[in-house]
Design an enzyme around this catalytic site. Structure first.
Site, PDB file in Angstrom:
ATOM      1  CB  SER A 101      -1.001   0.080   1.233  1.00 55.46           C
ATOM      2  OG  SER A 101      -0.022  -0.202   2.288  1.00 55.46           O
ATOM      3  CG  ASP A 131      -1.839   5.442   7.927  1.00 59.06           C
ATOM      4  OD1 ASP A 131      -0.959   4.876   8.191  1.00 59.06           O
ATOM      5  OD2 ASP A 131      -2.338   5.175   6.867  1.00 59.06           O
ATOM      6  CG  HIS A 142       0.533   3.695   5.137  1.00 54.93           C
ATOM      7  ND1 HIS A 142      -0.558   3.384   5.681  1.00 54.93           N
ATOM      8  CD2 HIS A 142       1.069   2.642   4.106  1.00 54.93           C
ATOM      9  CE1 HIS A 142      -0.955   2.196   5.093  1.00 54.93           C
ATOM     10  NE2 HIS A 142      -0.250   1.698   4.033  1.00 54.93           N
TER      11      HIS A 142
END
Length: 356
Positions: free
Chosen positions: A45, A321, A324
């Protein structure tokens, strides 16, 4: 309980972001031996430019305040798992890429990216399809030149094999009983060797391989394990270090074995650990708390979304977050990969790799 093997749960993204546009660039290559080729990015991601917007997945970044500092979208969420640019966005800028990646699943993505969230073997199948399309577009000889001499293959995988497989409480107990860390990591490395060799057989020659970062230090791991600010999850980091040691040996092996290829080692673990350990040196006020998230001491349980707590000093947080980095951290990481010394990127950096 069934044995959970490496790669079975990993969420892998293949972005084929053309420097300019794959189709236009490849067509130009038919009559021009200069210029840049394509950037093929395999990863999780971290480099996703928004394909999660179009997928049936709980892992979403298409909601605010994600993208709040992404100038290209006017601060609107694009599906990037950060407040601004990803590492891939910044690397592209530094290397002279004129446009940001457009997700393949987006309606306007034709010719700019291919992406699907499946295992890496299937990702290579999709690249193989693209490889055949280039043969038809350019002819086999010029297509081979375009791929081998002017395209870069960037691959960063492994974190999810640990976080979402070996270390996941609901799934990992049986795996850890049936397979010790040595065997689990050996399986990962052996599989990766075969996958990299397969890409080489498809004419890939310029590789950038990122190792696994200090996954025991992310806000999620600190929160669920109820650690204090200066602690990290020992087992998670030990697994990463063990895997990284074998990964570096693998790249040395392939550099000697696969003629004409160059495998660049991106030492993400040490680079991110440097930011976490000496965060104040780089202008950060915290390397433990997520800027956007909820739950626990470090806002590390519930992903970033409209109801999350949001810090005001986003440029002062290493983590955006629970998982990340922030754009500010991404900027430091990306520039080290493009211009840095062999401490973090070896045997050459990405600027030098591009110019080969």
């Amino acid at each position: 309980m069934a044995r959970v093997t490496p790669w079975s749960l990993v969420l892998v993204v293949l972005c084929m972001t053309s420097w300019g546009s794959l189709v236009n660039g490849a067509a130009a290559a038919a009559g021009n031996n200069e210029g840049l080729g394509a950037s093929f990015i395999f990863g999780d991601s971290l480099p996703d430019a928004g394909n999660n917007n179009y997928l049936q997945t709980l892992s979403k970044a298409n909601i605010p305040p994600n993208g709040i500092d992404f100038k290209a979208s006017g601060g609107q969420p694009t599906g990037r798992f950060t407040n601004g640019r990803t590492i891939g966005d910044i690397v592209g800028e530094e290397l002279g890429v004129p446009d940001y990646a457009v997700p393949y699943l987006a309606p306007n993505s034709t010719g700019k990216a291919n992406i699907i969230w499946l295992g890496l073997d299937i990702q290579i199948d999709y690249f193989n399809n693209t490889r055949q399309q280039l043969d038809k577009l350019l002819g086999p000889s010029k297509a081979k030149d375009y791929i081998s001499k002017r395209s870069i293959f960037s691959i960063t995988i492994g974190s999810n094999d640990f976080l979402n497989n070996y270390l996941l409480p609901l799934l990992s107990t049986g795996t850890r009983i049936s397979e010790n860390p040595d065997a689990f990591i050996d399986d990962m490395i052996n599989h990766f060797r075969n996958q990299l060799t397969r890409l080489y057989q498809l004419d890939a020659r310029k590789f950038v391989i990122g190792n696994v970062g200090p996954i025991g230090c992310i806000p999620y791991q600190k929160t669920i394990n109820q650690l204090n600010e200066n602690q990290c999850v020992d087992l998670a980091n030990k697994l990463a270090v063990q895997y990284n040691r074998q990964l570096k040996n693998l790249l040395t092996e392939l550099n000697g074995k696969l003629q004409g290829a160059i495998f660049i080692h991106a030492n993400v673990y040490d680079l991110v650990m440097e930011l976490i350990t000496n965060y104040s040196k780089y202008g950060f006020t915290t390397a433990s708390r997520a800027c956007c998230g909820n739950g626990g001491q470090f806002a590390g349980i519930i992903p970033c979304g409209p109801t999350s707590s949001l810090c005001e000093d986003r440029e002062k947080h290493v983590f955006w977050d629970p998982y990340h980095p922030s754009e500010a951290a991404n900027l430091i990481i990306a520039r080290q990969l493009v211009y840095g010394s062999t401490k973090y990127i070896s045997p050459i950096n990405l600027q030098q790799l591009r110019n080969l």
